[in-house]
Design a protein around this motif. Structure first.
Motif, PDB file in Angstrom:
ATOM      1  N   ALA A   1      13.563   1.490  -7.038  1.00  0.00           N
ATOM      2  CA  ALA A   1      12.391   1.071  -6.268  1.00  0.00           C
ATOM      3  C   ALA A   1      12.367  -0.427  -5.978  1.00  0.00           C
TER       4      ALA A   1
ATOM      5  N   GLU B   1       0.820  -1.212   0.000  1.00  0.00           N
ATOM      6  CA  GLU B   1       0.000   0.000   0.000  1.00  0.00           C
ATOM      7  C   GLU B   1       0.853   1.260   0.000  1.00  0.00           C
ATOM      8  N   ARG B   2       1.884   1.211  -0.824  1.00  0.00           N
ATOM      9  CA  ARG B   2       2.741   2.385  -0.906  1.00  0.00           C
ATOM     10  C   ARG B   2       2.511   3.048  -2.234  1.00  0.00           C
ATOM     11  N   ASP B   3       2.466   4.329  -2.252  1.00  0.00           N
ATOM     12  CA  ASP B   3       2.149   5.007  -3.498  1.00  0.00           C
ATOM     13  C   ASP B   3       3.366   5.598  -4.193  1.00  0.00           C
ATOM     14  N   ALA B   4       4.491   5.650  -3.489  1.00  0.00           N
ATOM     15  CA  ALA B   4       5.652   6.341  -4.056  1.00  0.00           C
ATOM     16  C   ALA B   4       6.084   5.724  -5.371  1.00  0.00           C
ATOM     17  N   HIS B   5       5.961   4.394  -5.473  1.00  0.00           N
ATOM     18  CA  HIS B   5       6.465   3.757  -6.680  1.00  0.00           C
ATOM     19  C   HIS B   5       5.350   3.155  -7.513  1.00  0.00           C
TER      20      HIS B   5
ATOM     21  N   VAL C   1       5.222   4.813 -11.141  1.00  0.00           N
ATOM     22  CA  VAL C   1       6.451   5.218 -11.824  1.00  0.00           C
ATOM     23  C   VAL C   1       6.930   4.103 -12.738  1.00  0.00           C
TER      24      VAL C   1
END
Lengths: 402, 402
Positions: free
Chosen positions: A268, A254-258, A261
């Motif tokens: 990543a 549930e991470r949006d940073a990668h 992309v």
């Protein structure tokens, strides 16, 4: 006037300029050729009529350019469709090009195939030759492709060093290597290994489905045995349903940073795998590197075998075109332990097809290579491969023994 | 029996084993020394009495180990306090060690200082010598430190290649280089530049405050001028208030993936800066690499000048201890264009202090180095630096001109 045109496509390699110079110097020897043009930035330079006259370049500077990595004419990521290829053909015709040489991988060979067909359909006399190049080593019917041996040498040397670093300061080290569909370059990490307990201890290839739980169990087992673990991971690892692991991991966590992309050209995947190891296995010292562009463009890490062969595929391309009067794709074939020979394959046999690592090169565990792969790759790495040595143990008896 | 003990601390380098072997071989020549012990994994091996007898090693294998990167005895990240140093002293005393040589950076020199004080206080005859080593080049009163030149060579070669790659497939390329407080290693990227329009076009050092808006304006200006941009960034860049940029960027962007992770050993800083460029400048092709451990452990990229000097600081350490009968820290001093000499400095003058890049080495723009820096670094990179060549332009007139 008979003119030839040469272009470079796709990702640069350490030796792609050898092939360019092989074409230019060999073409100059043929009486039938008056001008050697180079297209700037590959196929895009062809549709834009952006040509340079390589006939005016000194042979001395050509030799220096040959030894310089990356594409001296410039490259492109354009993937021409039929309309694009038609425009290319019109430009070739307008300039009176009689021979077209395109240095590149799968996509480049397909362009050559389409342009050759255009010329045949138009009844225009054009010889079209594809000259192989790709660090991915994924062209079918080729023993290997120019550019791969030098990139493989970089990866092997990088892991030899990472292993020494990891032995000195123990923990988990993970290196992510290029190759979306073919694991050859990642597998080259195994050639950095000398002693039995050296890393890389685990190798993850796109030819095998990736399972995060099995991965964590593998790392845990190695870490318990050796007190450390060195891991080579292909950027192309994927779940059984084909989902790239980087997308899956980013989503699961549930991470949006990668999440949105690109899947390569970032750190990543290495970071996400390292975080999994830290979180699930409780190991503190976990480090991940993404080899990125270093592995294909580093100046000063090159295989001399690769250099020679990249030069020869360029020379042979001109010879096949001039003496054989055929279209085709030049391929390296293995002719001994170790010797190379060259063949001209039909364009249809190579174009647009992708080779992956043969099962005989992958260990049953799925996380190592076989001796067949070591035997296959070792001669390609060339001469002067650095070697690692260690002190022999001579323990001193304890006095305080607290 | 007179015994000496040698240890290696901190991050490995390409040449730290040269210093180890310099100590061992030179010590063997001295009649006053009977045994040469090595501590496994630095200071931790001392408190744990984990010693090996290097007197039993062949000089042949020692030479091979000298040429092998990383710490052959193993290293540690332990930062000893007074109690830890006291334990170390007790072990040295119990084993009758008469000379202690510690190879490492700031922290290692401070340990030597404290242990030397312990010995003086206890009236125990112990000579303590610090032997310099750090890729960060951040020891005060040293012209440079062993390990830095080889790492600098790697960085220069990496950027020379990245520049060629970027020229071939234009876009923005960003490489993150080690060095938390000192920018020397990042600045070495400038030595990969040959032609006036080559990258790195921008260099960001921890010696200058980092401002994201100015950074984006810099990148935009270079991209508009050259159609591409190559950037070297230190992992230590920080806001004016000292907050590391990676923490600040992760926070500003409300992203959690990297908020709580370590600040180095991940690709996060490169990824975050690349995302800023893509989002704010609308440039499509933006790629970031984090050089990670490759820059300190790559096998096969070493400066021969660095190798020789690393060997000599080891030898000189033994000579200073045996002939000078002094404690201290060995330092390289520049004695010509280019020649090196060695001095023994008081431990107090070096221990625990951090050198950063002098203003004279940084251009007024804050994003480039000066010729003084080029003159300083070039001879250290050693012989056989690879060079890059390009084709000379000879444009062909357009025919269709569409």
């Amino acid at each position: 006037m008979n003119k030839i045109l040469v272009a470079q496509g796709g990702g640069p390699t350490a030796v792609i300029n050898q092939s360019l110079v092989g074409v230019v110097l060999e073409a100059r020897r043929h009486k039938g050729i008056d001008r050697v043009y180079g297209a700037r930035h590959g196929v895009r330079g062809i549709v834009n009529e952006d040509f340079v006259d390589l006939t005016q370049e000194t042979s001395h500077n050509l030799e220096l350019v040959a030894a310089t990595p990356s594409s001296a004419l410039g490259s492109t990521r354009d993937k021409p469709d039929a309309a694009y290829c038609h425009k290319m053909f019109q430009v070739l015709k307008a300039h009176g090009i009689g021979h077209f040489f395109n240095i590149g991988g799968n996509d480049s060979s397909d362009v050559v195939r389409i342009v050759a067909q255009e010329a045949r359909d138009a009844g225009y006399p054009l010889r079209c030759i594809h000259i192989p190049k790709t660090i991915d080593n994924d062209l079918v019917l080729n023993d290997h492709t120019p550019g791969f041996p030098s990139a493989a040498r970089f990866v092997a040397q990088a892991f030899a060093g990472a292993n020494l670093d990891n032995a000195s300061l123990p923990g988990v080290y993970l290196g992510v290597v290029m190759g979306r569909h073919a694991g050859f370059l990642t597998a080259a990490a195994a050639l950095g290994k000398k002693f039995a307990d050296d890393g890389p201890h685990l190798i993850y290839l796109p030819e095998r489905d990736f399972d995060i739980d099995r991965f964590l169990a593998d790392v845990d087992a190695v870490y318990k045995r050796h007190g450390r673990c060195v891991i080579a991971v292909s950027e192309g690892i994927h779940a059984p349903d084909g989902t790239p692991m980087i997308a899956k991991l980013a989503q699961d966590l549930e991470r949006d940073a990668h999440g949105n992309v690109q899947l390569s050209g970032t750190g990543a995947l290495a970071d996400l795998l390292c975080e999994e190891i830290k979180a699930k296995l409780g190991i503190k010292r976990v480090r991940g590197d993404t080899f990125g562009y270093l592995q294909r463009s580093f100046v000063g890490c090159v295989s001399d075998v690769d250099q020679r062969e990249a030069r020869e595929v360029g020379e042979k391309a001109v010879q096949f075109a001039m003496w054989g009067d055929q279209d085709g794709s030049v391929a390296i074939q293995r002719a001994g332990h170790y010797a190379a020979d060259y063949a001209l394959l039909p364009l249809e046999a190579v174009a647009g097809k992708t080779r992956t690592m043969e099962d005989a090169f992958i260990a049953d565990s799925g996380t190592d290579v076989t001796d067949a792969f070591r035997l296959y790759l070792r001669p390609l790495l060339g001469s002067g491969m650095p070697d690692a040595y260690r002190l022999r143990p001579a323990p001193v008896a304890k006095v305080l023994n607290r």
